[in-house]
Scaffold this active site. Sequence first.
Site, PDB file in Angstrom:
ATOM      1  N   ALA A 247      -8.767  -3.306   0.432  1.00 22.95           N
ATOM      2  CA  ALA A 247      -7.941  -4.151  -0.434  1.00 22.95           C
ATOM      3  C   ALA A 247      -8.016  -3.758  -1.904  1.00 22.95           C
ATOM      4  O   ALA A 247      -7.672  -4.563  -2.776  1.00 22.95           O
ATOM      5  CB  ALA A 247      -8.348  -5.610  -0.272  1.00 22.95           C
ATOM      6  N   ALA A 248      -8.398  -2.520  -2.197  1.00 22.62           N
ATOM      7  CA  ALA A 248      -8.511  -2.099  -3.593  1.00 22.62           C
ATOM      8  C   ALA A 248      -7.172  -2.204  -4.322  1.00 22.62           C
ATOM      9  O   ALA A 248      -7.109  -2.656  -5.469  1.00 22.62           O
ATOM     10  CB  ALA A 248      -9.043  -0.675  -3.677  1.00 22.62           C
ATOM     11  N   GLY A 249      -6.098  -1.794  -3.648  1.00 20.79           N
ATOM     12  CA  GLY A 249      -4.793  -1.873  -4.276  1.00 20.79           C
ATOM     13  C   GLY A 249      -4.364  -3.299  -4.552  1.00 20.79           C
ATOM     14  O   GLY A 249      -3.716  -3.591  -5.569  1.00 20.79           O
ATOM     15  N   ASP A 250      -4.719  -4.220  -3.661  1.00 19.41           N
ATOM     16  CA  ASP A 250      -4.390  -5.629  -3.876  1.00 19.41           C
ATOM     17  C   ASP A 250      -5.191  -6.216  -5.026  1.00 19.41           C
ATOM     18  O   ASP A 250      -4.681  -7.022  -5.808  1.00 19.41           O
ATOM     19  CB  ASP A 250      -4.636  -6.426  -2.596  1.00 19.41           C
ATOM     20  N   SER A 289     -13.526  -9.577  -0.727  1.00 19.28           N
ATOM     21  CA  SER A 289     -14.073  -8.598  -1.665  1.00 19.28           C
ATOM     22  C   SER A 289     -13.572  -8.786  -3.089  1.00 19.28           C
ATOM     23  O   SER A 289     -14.028  -8.082  -4.000  1.00 19.28           O
ATOM     24  CB  SER A 289     -13.717  -7.179  -1.201  1.00 19.28           C
TER      25      SER A 289
END
Length: 317
Positions: A247-250, A289
């Site tokens: 979920a880094a992009g989110d 996260s």
Amino acid sequence: MAPGDEEEHVISVFGSANMDLVAYTPVAPGRGETVTGRSFATVPGGKGANQAIAAAKASGAGAAFIGAVGDDAFGPVLRAALADAGVDVSRLREVPGPTGIAHIVVDDDGGNSIIVIPGANGAVTGPTPQDLAVIARSDALMLQLELPMDAVVAAARAATVPVVLTPAPAAELPPELLAAVDLIVPNEHEAAAVTGHDDPGDALEALLELVPEAVITLGDQGARYGSRTGERLRVPAVPVRAVDTTAAGDAFAGALTVARAEGLPVAEALRFAATAAALSVRRAGAGTSMPARAEIDAALRRTERPHGRPAGRHPGP
């Protein structure tokens, strides 16, 4: 000034909610291959829900989520996870059938592969008048492509606030959607799919022919920003040992939207977003996260140079 010093802002998100079924394994299997994993977890996710949680925690002022869950056991769990993160779930409806599911394999390098089964997300046909009232009271609307395209287009066209689109999963974008988007935030693969250009610099210029502002996230290479006014910026990634990049992009998109809504200059907003993304990949899971505002602010303070200027700004393509 850090985001949120003067006033609070709320972001609305029209998007997907999924329960992520996550298998952790040293090495992801190839086609026809069976491997032994280390562990398994069910984690609240979906790009829409992830971005709502990211925005709520990055702002400290909450966010509003508009979408659907099923009438199965996963629906109440997702609703509670969003609410616990400070997200307004009054427009999260329950529909007959299963909640959306994402089957995710995460390897020991933090890489992932994902299969999404829409479930209840596929029942969302567009925003209702009550949904539009919530959107109108927010500072920006965030969209993704895990809902039916017609629903996404309808929400974008009806919005009376700035529209931020994450074009994921990658798909052909209708002209009427692009005409309603103010800022697009793809990763490099999505940018290539939208524009046909593999080079991020070329893709950025092509995106700006479609929308007024664009940010392309490049993983550990940071991000590129451009606008039709001629501004071009690069921001480096914050060095970190990745545990799970799901979920880094989110996290980036949610934090960026908050920072822009709060009026930060573009360079500072990008740095804020990059820091949020870096913090998110240090933890397993998607929605779970997302970093809190205090964590992002503390991490930014640690990276400031002696004269107070954030490290790592690189104007130009």
